[in-house]
Design an enzyme around this catalytic site. Sequence first.
Site, PDB file in Angstrom:
ATOM      1  N   SER A 171       0.859  -1.194   0.000  1.00  0.00           N
ATOM      2  CA  SER A 171       0.000   0.000   0.000  1.00  0.00           C
ATOM      3  C   SER A 171       0.888   1.235   0.000  1.00  0.00           C
ATOM      4  O   SER A 171       2.058   1.158   0.403  1.00  0.00           O
ATOM      5  CB  SER A 171      -0.868   0.019   1.251  1.00  0.00           C
ATOM      6  OG  SER A 171      -0.056   0.251   2.385  1.00  0.00           O
ATOM      7  N   ASP A 172       0.338   2.360  -0.433  1.00  0.00           N
ATOM      8  CA  ASP A 172       1.042   3.617  -0.186  1.00  0.00           C
ATOM      9  C   ASP A 172       0.979   3.858   1.325  1.00  0.00           C
ATOM     10  O   ASP A 172       0.180   3.237   2.043  1.00  0.00           O
ATOM     11  CB  ASP A 172       0.413   4.771  -0.984  1.00  0.00           C
ATOM     12  CG  ASP A 172       1.399   5.928  -1.137  1.00  0.00           C
ATOM     13  OD1 ASP A 172       2.368   5.998  -0.345  1.00  0.00           O
ATOM     14  OD2 ASP A 172       1.217   6.773  -2.031  1.00  0.00           O
ATOM     15  N   TRP A 173       1.792   4.775   1.800  1.00  0.00           N
ATOM     16  CA  TRP A 173       1.955   4.944   3.255  1.00  0.00           C
ATOM     17  C   TRP A 173       0.652   5.414   3.907  1.00  0.00           C
ATOM     18  O   TRP A 173       0.190   6.526   3.660  1.00  0.00           O
ATOM     19  CB  TRP A 173       3.102   5.914   3.517  1.00  0.00           C
ATOM     20  CG  TRP A 173       4.420   5.199   3.680  1.00  0.00           C
ATOM     21  CD1 TRP A 173       5.299   5.368   4.716  1.00  0.00           C
ATOM     22  CD2 TRP A 173       5.008   4.198   2.832  1.00  0.00           C
ATOM     23  NE1 TRP A 173       6.382   4.512   4.565  1.00  0.00           N
ATOM     24  CE2 TRP A 173       6.231   3.789   3.426  1.00  0.00           C
ATOM     25  CE3 TRP A 173       4.616   3.570   1.646  1.00  0.00           C
ATOM     26  CZ2 TRP A 173       7.055   2.818   2.871  1.00  0.00           C
ATOM     27  CZ3 TRP A 173       5.438   2.599   1.089  1.00  0.00           C
ATOM     28  CH2 TRP A 173       6.631   2.241   1.702  1.00  0.00           C
ATOM     29  N   GLY A 174       0.070   4.536   4.700  1.00  0.00           N
ATOM     30  CA  GLY A 174      -1.197   4.870   5.341  1.00  0.00           C
ATOM     31  C   GLY A 174      -2.372   4.732   4.384  1.00  0.00           C
ATOM     32  O   GLY A 174      -3.461   5.221   4.672  1.00  0.00           O
ATOM     33  N   GLY A 175      -2.178   4.044   3.291  1.00  0.00           N
ATOM     34  CA  GLY A 175      -3.233   3.946   2.271  1.00  0.00           C
ATOM     35  C   GLY A 175      -4.028   2.652   2.334  1.00  0.00           C
ATOM     36  O   GLY A 175      -4.670   2.280   1.367  1.00  0.00           O
TER      37      GLY A 175
END
Length: 724
Positions: A263-267
């Site tokens: 995932s993208d960071w915090g996504g």
Amino acid sequence: MRLKSKIGGFLVICIIIAKAGSVHAQVNANTALDKKIEQLIKKMTLKEKIAMLHGNALFSSAGVKRLGIPELTCDDGPLGVREEVNRFDWAPAKWTTDSATFFPNGSAMAATWNPALTYRYGEAIGQEALARKKNIILAPAFNICRTPLCGRTYEYYSEDPFLNAQLAVSSVKGIQSQHVAACIKHFAVNNQETYRDSINAVVDERALREIYLPAFKAAVQQGNAYSLMSAYNEVNGQHCSENEFLLIKVLKNEWGFKGLVMSDWGGTHSTINAAKNGLDLEMGSPGPYNKWYFADPLYAAVNAGKVDEKTIDEKVRRILWVMYHTSLSGNKSKGEINTPAHSKTVYDIACESIVLLKNQRNILPLNISTIKSIAVIGDNATHKFATGGFGAGVKARYEITALQGLKSRLGKSVNIQFAQGYKANYLTTYTAQQKEDANKSDPQLINQAVALAKKSDVAMLFIGSNRDYESEGTDRKNLKLPFGEQELVNAVTAVNPNTIVVVIGGAPYDLNEIKKNNHTIVWSWFNGSEGGNALADVLIGKVNPSGKLPFTFPSSLEDSPAHALHTFPGKNLTAIYKEGILVGYRWFDTKKIEPLYCFGYGLSYTNFGYSSLKTNKKNYKAGENIVAGLTLKNTGKYAGKDIIQLYVSKLNSKAGEPEKVLKAFKKVSVTPGNAEQVSLNFNSNDLAYFDDKQHKWIVEPGEYKILVGESSRDIRQTAVINVN
Ligand code: BGC
């Protein structure tokens, strides 16, 4: 003759046998690796498996020590290997060994139209990642430039999926040649920063397949990318990190992606949906890490029978597969960082990325023998671009500014003086009022600049933006040049007839006034550690500019599709991509709108003549290779490189094809007075459009016009072919 053909036949048989042998060997190797991975998974507890599926720090996830599985480590690109931050927060770790080479930004690389250079970029950043002990480099990034305002346009490549794909494949191959995984990002349709965590991009399947996905598909299938980052946004109602269509149907099933999806960071937004719909690794920033969706909640979901353990095994298998191609690969070297070879790669990319926009009086290249003094004006002459704004930067070992570049080239023979001209104070966190204030000109700085320009033979303005003004996390509000630069340009131009304007930026700007009033305009980028040297060498003619714009510069923002159709930044967190496939020049050409500078535009110090365009046949069937040959002549005084662009236009299309579409290009060097025979290839299947109703690619039968030229609007030769 007979002997020849026999030998030919024998050779063909040998090649087939050799190929069959290597395919067989590969199958065996894969089976051996697959077996090894299966055996490892069998030895792992559920807890150990789950620990591998989420971050355990900002840029790593856990291994299993007792089984010899190391942590998986990654770091940002794409501008270079990011400076080391603390394990659990974003503050610099204050290492003394983490300065690195600063590579030109994405749109600069795209402006070279030279996949051999993006391959070299990949090799170099791959070596630097190895030296920093990273298994994955979070690059390249190549979302489509849908709106010129997107804050990350500078990181991405182009508005054209074909150019995007060529560069993505070569940079992935370059990175992975070093046994470091590329992480292609951001999958998919991450075309704006405004509301990026929650915006729902509503895109029809045709536009997805023809515009937004091709470069990802190519990077997976031709580049064999080992990892991929899901984007923050939603596509058609589902977050990308749990988007069944994107991750399961297309990426894993259709394209056969074998690597890992992070995932993208915090996504990440859920446990069960994300686990079932294709996410393999949850990444982000703040702990406690055991609370993350893919930590304790995933463990509980498996124990409750809501997620099958086989699904977990599948994710671990993918992560181990990436490890066996990177950290656990026996072949990798130690890597190296900041080498002269890496600097040379940066220099070569920067040189080929610079775009000559206007040279009406042939002031460029500078005739040094007649120049005694140069006024270098503008904050961008001394500004550094390795860091700034919200996005990932590089702690550059060094960065040559434009002023330093000019001084090192001309300092002994020419009196070079500097005036700042404008203040570039800008933070993405500024209030609207502060941002407005930052965009006002500074009369005192303008006066100083004018005084210097008056007494100098040549005035060189270095304007444009910087990494604070173009930033991840925000989109620009408009296309206006920032910091009151237009007033500075007007004032200096009024007093010095030999004014050269150099604009440095990563995305399109409003250059209407400059185009109208100034005779000499050069476009440069956030061009890496050697940016200033490359720029100076272009200005003095040591290097003949050969960059071409990788995106359209609209005359006005309202001309570009997302803005003309009022679909940016969307309403109620929904952006409906009403323009469909008409993105970039596809829109401008089809709608007959004159841009400020068209896609593929860029001048040279020399001229090129095109002649004798011929295709190898007139009629083609499905799957046949189309070869277009032509003669390219250098008709000017300087050796130079031209980018020959081949577009195709479907005549009488019933499928709503755009006016023209790029299908091939080649960068060719020619010395003055000489000619080169050039051939460009593509397959008749590449002419297919995606039929939304039948969900398949179809080649419309009939006539196609081939258009070959120096830009999308400077077509020099045409030919018509038939496809059945
Ligand atoms: C960006 C990614 C980046 C990640 C880690 C995110 O905000 O969108 O491109 O790789 O942060 O720094």
